[in-house]
Design a protein around this motif. Structure first.
Motif, PDB file in Angstrom:
ATOM      1  N   ALA A  53       4.606  -4.852 -11.189  1.00  0.00           N
ATOM      2  CA  ALA A  53       5.946  -4.554 -10.668  1.00  0.00           C
ATOM      3  C   ALA A  53       6.660  -5.827 -10.241  1.00  0.00           C
ATOM      4  O   ALA A  53       7.845  -6.018 -10.535  1.00  0.00           O
ATOM      5  N   VAL A  54       5.934  -6.717  -9.569  1.00  0.00           N
ATOM      6  CA  VAL A  54       6.535  -7.977  -9.127  1.00  0.00           C
ATOM      7  C   VAL A  54       6.973  -8.809 -10.330  1.00  0.00           C
ATOM      8  O   VAL A  54       8.073  -9.371 -10.350  1.00  0.00           O
ATOM      9  N   GLU A  55       6.151  -8.869 -11.343  1.00  0.00           N
ATOM     10  CA  GLU A  55       6.503  -9.652 -12.531  1.00  0.00           C
ATOM     11  C   GLU A  55       7.657  -9.008 -13.299  1.00  0.00           C
ATOM     12  O   GLU A  55       8.568  -9.692 -13.761  1.00  0.00           O
ATOM     13  N   ALA A  56       7.648  -7.685 -13.425  1.00  0.00           N
ATOM     14  CA  ALA A  56       8.751  -6.995 -14.106  1.00  0.00           C
ATOM     15  C   ALA A  56      10.063  -7.239 -13.372  1.00  0.00           C
ATOM     16  O   ALA A  56      11.101  -7.490 -13.992  1.00  0.00           O
ATOM     17  N   ARG A  57      10.019  -7.185 -12.047  1.00  0.00           N
ATOM     18  CA  ARG A  57      11.221  -7.469 -11.260  1.00  0.00           C
ATOM     19  C   ARG A  57      11.733  -8.866 -11.527  1.00  0.00           C
ATOM     20  O   ARG A  57      12.920  -9.089 -11.703  1.00  0.00           O
ATOM     21  N   TYR A 107      15.703   2.483 -12.424  1.00  0.00           N
ATOM     22  CA  TYR A 107      14.356   2.222 -11.927  1.00  0.00           C
ATOM     23  C   TYR A 107      13.358   2.276 -13.074  1.00  0.00           C
ATOM     24  O   TYR A 107      13.619   2.837 -14.135  1.00  0.00           O
ATOM     25  N   LEU A 108      12.215   1.683 -12.829  1.00  0.00           N
ATOM     26  CA  LEU A 108      11.121   1.634 -13.790  1.00  0.00           C
ATOM     27  C   LEU A 108       9.816   1.778 -13.016  1.00  0.00           C
ATOM     28  O   LEU A 108       9.531   0.953 -12.144  1.00  0.00           O
ATOM     29  N   PRO A 109       9.041   2.844 -13.260  1.00  0.00           N
ATOM     30  CA  PRO A 109       7.753   2.956 -12.564  1.00  0.00           C
ATOM     31  C   PRO A 109       6.735   1.984 -13.169  1.00  0.00           C
ATOM     32  O   PRO A 109       6.674   1.819 -14.386  1.00  0.00           O
ATOM     33  N   VAL A 110       5.973   1.326 -12.317  1.00  0.00           N
ATOM     34  CA  VAL A 110       4.944   0.377 -12.753  1.00  0.00           C
ATOM     35  C   VAL A 110       3.699   0.631 -11.900  1.00  0.00           C
ATOM     36  O   VAL A 110       3.771   0.602 -10.668  1.00  0.00           O
ATOM     37  N   ALA A 111       2.572   0.876 -12.551  1.00  0.00           N
ATOM     38  CA  ALA A 111       1.354   1.285 -11.843  1.00  0.00           C
ATOM     39  C   ALA A 111       0.828   0.216 -10.886  1.00  0.00           C
ATOM     40  O   ALA A 111       0.442   0.522  -9.770  1.00  0.00           O
ATOM     41  N   GLY A 112       0.788  -1.026 -11.280  1.00  0.00           N
ATOM     42  CA  GLY A 112       0.208  -2.068 -10.440  1.00  0.00           C
ATOM     43  C   GLY A 112       1.256  -2.893  -9.726  1.00  0.00           C
ATOM     44  O   GLY A 112       2.334  -3.168 -10.268  1.00  0.00           O
ATOM     45  N   ALA A 165      17.695  -6.536  -8.156  1.00  0.00           N
ATOM     46  CA  ALA A 165      16.381  -6.059  -8.616  1.00  0.00           C
ATOM     47  C   ALA A 165      15.374  -6.223  -7.492  1.00  0.00           C
ATOM     48  O   ALA A 165      15.320  -7.260  -6.835  1.00  0.00           O
ATOM     49  N   ARG A 166      14.591  -5.161  -7.270  1.00  0.00           N
ATOM     50  CA  ARG A 166      13.650  -5.166  -6.155  1.00  0.00           C
ATOM     51  C   ARG A 166      12.435  -4.301  -6.482  1.00  0.00           C
ATOM     52  O   ARG A 166      12.522  -3.395  -7.297  1.00  0.00           O
ATOM     53  N   VAL A 167      11.327  -4.583  -5.814  1.00  0.00           N
ATOM     54  CA  VAL A 167      10.125  -3.775  -5.946  1.00  0.00           C
ATOM     55  C   VAL A 167      10.067  -2.823  -4.767  1.00  0.00           C
ATOM     56  O   VAL A 167      10.229  -3.232  -3.612  1.00  0.00           O
ATOM     57  N   CYS A 168       9.867  -1.568  -5.053  1.00  0.00           N
ATOM     58  CA  CYS A 168       9.669  -0.563  -4.009  1.00  0.00           C
ATOM     59  C   CYS A 168       8.204  -0.159  -4.065  1.00  0.00           C
ATOM     60  O   CYS A 168       7.758   0.487  -5.014  1.00  0.00           O
ATOM     61  N   TRP A 169       7.473  -0.595  -3.073  1.00  0.00           N
ATOM     62  CA  TRP A 169       6.036  -0.422  -3.023  1.00  0.00           C
ATOM     63  C   TRP A 169       5.687   1.009  -2.646  1.00  0.00           C
ATOM     64  O   TRP A 169       6.250   1.574  -1.717  1.00  0.00           O
TER      65      TRP A 169
END
Length: 147
Positions: A73-77, A64-69, A89-93
């Motif tokens: 997060a969507v772009e990193a995914r 996992y990778l924490p992303v503030a915005g 790979a998924r974003v966990c909001w």
């Protein structure tokens, strides 16, 4: 040298960089049970801050990778989604304004209340690193009292 074209999202720029550019590269490298995984790792750079993303493999079943915005997060995914070693790979909001969203990959992580050693093994950390972490938590009084 690994680089990707920055993906602009408004004023946000997210890019992949060589793993050794990650701020936490040495910290994670010293704790992995299988340092060979670093060969497939990348630094995910959001707002000019690169953090390490280590692929799954061996005993490492997820990451996992924490992303503030949320946009970051969507772009990193999307940058990790097509890379080998970053399956599902998924974003966990995060519904909380004071907590980061995360980009996760691999199997779903154990629940946060699970034993720290189980979680450490899931993320592929060495037994020595897990023992040191558990010892620090116990000394800091973060573990619940024994029944």
């Amino acid at each position: 040298m690994l680089t990707t074209d920055p993906a602009p999202v408004g004023r946000l720029t997210v890019s992949l960089r060589p793993a050794t550019e990650a701020y936490d590269y040495d910290y994670v490298a010293q704790r992995l049970a299988d340092p060979a995984l670093l060969a497939g790792a990348v630094a995910v750079c959001v707002f000019r801050a690169p953090f390490l993303a280590v692929p799954v493999g061996g005993t490492r079943r997820g990451g996992y990778l924490p992303v503030a915005g949320l946009l970051g997060a969507v772009e990193a995914r999307s940058l990790l989604a097509d890379r080998h070693g970053f399956p599902n790979a998924r974003v966990c909001w995060s519904p909380y304004s004071d907590a980061c969203h995360t980009v996760e990959w691999g199997e779903p992580a154990p629940p946060w209340w699970e034993d720290d050693a189980v979680v450490g093994r899931f993320y592929g950390y060495s037994e020595a690193a897990i023992a040191a972490y558990c010892h620090r938590r116990a000394r800091a009084g973060h573990d619940p009292p024994a029944p």
